[in-house]
Design an enzyme around this catalytic site. Sequence first.
Site, PDB file in Angstrom:
ATOM      1  N   ASN A  21       0.909  -1.130  -0.034  1.00  0.00           N
ATOM      2  CA  ASN A  21      -0.003   0.031   0.011  1.00  0.00           C
ATOM      3  C   ASN A  21       0.670   1.280  -0.030  1.00  0.00           C
ATOM      4  O   ASN A  21       1.884   1.236  -0.962  1.00  0.00           O
ATOM      5  CB  ASN A  21      -1.087   0.011   1.229  1.00  0.00           C
ATOM      6  CG  ASN A  21      -0.750  -0.241   2.578  1.00  0.00           C
ATOM      7  OD1 ASN A  21      -0.423  -1.133   2.695  1.00  0.00           O
ATOM      8  ND2 ASN A  21      -0.962   0.701   3.274  1.00  0.00           N
ATOM      9  N   ASP A  22       0.742   2.248   0.896  1.00  0.00           N
ATOM     10  CA  ASP A  22       1.497   3.654   0.688  1.00  0.00           C
ATOM     11  C   ASP A  22       2.895   3.629   0.471  1.00  0.00           C
ATOM     12  O   ASP A  22       3.604   2.968   0.906  1.00  0.00           O
ATOM     13  CB  ASP A  22       1.297   4.220   2.110  1.00  0.00           C
ATOM     14  CG  ASP A  22      -0.109   4.129   2.834  1.00  0.00           C
ATOM     15  OD1 ASP A  22      -0.953   3.635   2.342  1.00  0.00           O
ATOM     16  OD2 ASP A  22      -0.121   4.764   3.795  1.00  0.00           O
ATOM     17  N   ARG A 138      -0.473   8.942  13.304  1.00  0.00           N
ATOM     18  CA  ARG A 138       0.331   8.120  12.437  1.00  0.00           C
ATOM     19  C   ARG A 138       0.893   8.800  11.329  1.00  0.00           C
ATOM     20  O   ARG A 138       0.410   9.942  11.174  1.00  0.00           O
ATOM     21  CB  ARG A 138      -0.366   6.898  12.017  1.00  0.00           C
ATOM     22  CG  ARG A 138      -1.684   6.849  11.326  1.00  0.00           C
ATOM     23  CD  ARG A 138      -2.043   5.512  10.896  1.00  0.00           C
ATOM     24  NE  ARG A 138      -3.341   5.573  10.353  1.00  0.00           N
ATOM     25  CZ  ARG A 138      -4.597   5.586  10.835  1.00  0.00           C
ATOM     26  NH1 ARG A 138      -4.670   5.287  12.259  1.00  0.00           N
ATOM     27  NH2 ARG A 138      -5.804   5.481  10.459  1.00  0.00           N
ATOM     28  N   ASP A 139       1.796   8.234  10.588  1.00  0.00           N
ATOM     29  CA  ASP A 139       2.418   8.587   9.302  1.00  0.00           C
ATOM     30  C   ASP A 139       3.192   9.865   9.361  1.00  0.00           C
ATOM     31  O   ASP A 139       2.867  10.670   8.581  1.00  0.00           O
ATOM     32  CB  ASP A 139       1.274   8.881   8.169  1.00  0.00           C
ATOM     33  CG  ASP A 139       0.327   7.607   8.152  1.00  0.00           C
ATOM     34  OD1 ASP A 139       0.528   6.367   8.609  1.00  0.00           O
ATOM     35  OD2 ASP A 139      -0.895   7.780   7.731  1.00  0.00           O
ATOM     36  N   GLU A 192      -5.035  10.677   7.184  1.00  0.00           N
ATOM     37  CA  GLU A 192      -3.971  10.015   7.110  1.00  0.00           C
ATOM     38  C   GLU A 192      -2.867  10.825   6.332  1.00  0.00           C
ATOM     39  O   GLU A 192      -3.113  11.571   5.106  1.00  0.00           O
ATOM     40  CB  GLU A 192      -4.242   8.377   6.592  1.00  0.00           C
ATOM     41  CG  GLU A 192      -5.144   7.714   7.336  1.00  0.00           C
ATOM     42  CD  GLU A 192      -5.374   6.459   6.902  1.00  0.00           C
ATOM     43  OE1 GLU A 192      -5.557   5.347   7.643  1.00  0.00           O
ATOM     44  OE2 GLU A 192      -5.398   6.228   5.705  1.00  0.00           O
TER      45      GLU A 192
HETATM   46  C1  FRU Z   1      -2.948   4.616   4.813  1.00  0.00           C
HETATM   47  C2  FRU Z   1      -2.672   3.717   6.107  1.00  0.00           C
HETATM   48  C3  FRU Z   1      -1.751   4.590   6.822  1.00  0.00           C
HETATM   49  C4  FRU Z   1      -0.709   3.611   7.723  1.00  0.00           C
HETATM   50  C5  FRU Z   1      -0.881   2.539   6.676  1.00  0.00           C
HETATM   51  C6  FRU Z   1      -0.967   1.043   7.230  1.00  0.00           C
HETATM   52  O1  FRU Z   1      -3.171   3.878   3.555  1.00  0.00           O
HETATM   53  O2  FRU Z   1      -3.862   3.410   6.659  1.00  0.00           O
HETATM   54  O3  FRU Z   1      -2.468   5.394   7.802  1.00  0.00           O
HETATM   55  O4  FRU Z   1       0.108   3.926   8.105  1.00  0.00           O
HETATM   56  O5  FRU Z   1      -1.717   2.558   5.603  1.00  0.00           O
HETATM   57  O6  FRU Z   1      -0.583   0.321   6.081  1.00  0.00           O
END
Ligand code: FRU
Length: 482
Positions: A21-22, A138-139, A192
């Site tokens: 993902n990210d 987070r992030d 996020e």
């Molecule tokens: C966004 C998210 C972030 C988190 C990550 C977890 O897509 O939810 O906020 O850090 O993915 O995989």
Amino acid sequence: TANSERYRPAFHHTPLYGWMNDPNGMVYKDGVWHLYYQYNPYGSKWQNLSWGHSSSSDLVNWKHHPTAIRPNGLGYVFSGSSVIDKDNTAGFGNNTIVSLYTSAGTNQMQSLAWSTDNGETFNIYPGNPIITLESEARDPNMFYNKYTGEWNLLLAHALEHEMLIFTSPDLKEWTLKSAFGKGLGSQEGVWECPDLFELKVRGSDEKKWMLICSINPGGPFGGSATQYFIGDFDGTTFTPDKDMEGNVPTKWMDYGKDHYATVSWSNAPANRRIAIGWMSNWQYAAEVPTRQFRSANTLPRDIELFKAEDGQVYAASAPSPEVAKLRDKVFIKTGRTSVTKKPRTFDLPAANDGICEIQMDIAAKKAGKVTLTLKNDTGDNVVMQYDVAANTVSFDRRNSGITDFSQDFPAVTTAPAFSSGNKIGLRIFIDRSSIEMFEKSGKFAMTNLVFPNKPYNSITVCTDKGRAQIENLVIYTLKGTK
Ligand code: FRU
């Protein structure tokens, strides 16, 4: 199997195996673009979250490296950012790559790691976690603020729908200074993946700050999307611009369904601000019909600011100039071509499963709508339409191929065309399971996944009434990067 690999992108970044993902921790160092990403090395669903690692010297050809940060005693390794600590403020050495990520265990805490071998391996800081809050945050996204001489950090206060802003002298001790966003923008989902940077407004000396905030759900077409705010930042507080009515407008970095968690490279040369996004949507990311891997990233995009006719500053996202390196041959090139209600058909290249770039300038003339339709011989189609009166461009994937893996997948997405007449220039990139469409200077971007039963092999153009002109239609075959 060959069958499930037919959707593997030919020129987009994607893991060789496993779930992604990210994009995370992107940093440029010594001629190399590092791209880390949320990664499950062991399977193609969201689990075992680690930082996968790829690198590139040109933003289009990617090398794959061993997993950079693995789950540890504090939990999964969630999204975060990296910087080059030029002046050794953290004490790990000059020019060390320092990264912050979220440790997600029983709660979410922020952790530090650093690399002294150019991003290949990371040392986990023994003093982790370095930030602990009571509620979900987070992030972490940090940058050096040249005006204040301090580090800044944004942290998504996910359930509070706000971004927390911190400062630090040394990347380890962070002081909370302010919170931005309560009650603003889309408030439906979690907030996020923040990012914050300063850019010049095209054609002027004015500078503005852009604050990126991904939200899920609450996107304009359902599920995940990336909103942003334009404003000013004094090192502790972000103040958003207002529109004529005194409201803070919600703006979108991309008007497709598959563009999320977009953040930018730290330390990019020549004052460039280059972003990349996860090309999926939490509504169905785990259900898309690929098996050995899931998800790809968008093409790299150079972000610039422009002032629109409403007096507001917006972000332009155009494919980074390096993307032109992918061009192989000119497959079709026409001069000025008239189109009417009767569709005109152009072939798309068959080589390499039809991967291609299509460029065209449309002058609608007396036509109200100009429609572009991608087709294959199994009856799948994608309908893109420039609507002059509405000043929009839309994308309909309801009949694009395999759509039944999620009720949220079939959709029509619509972007403001930002046209100041009845003309528009488009660039469209087709890569097996994705279509990215751009206004040619980046005034809008639109990213949508598609899973055609066979590659699209033609594009037809027609109007609703009257004659329109297509100027400079060019279709390029592209080189795959793997
Ligand atoms: C966004 C998210 C972030 C988190 C990550 C977890 O897509 O939810 O906020 O850090 O993915 O995989």
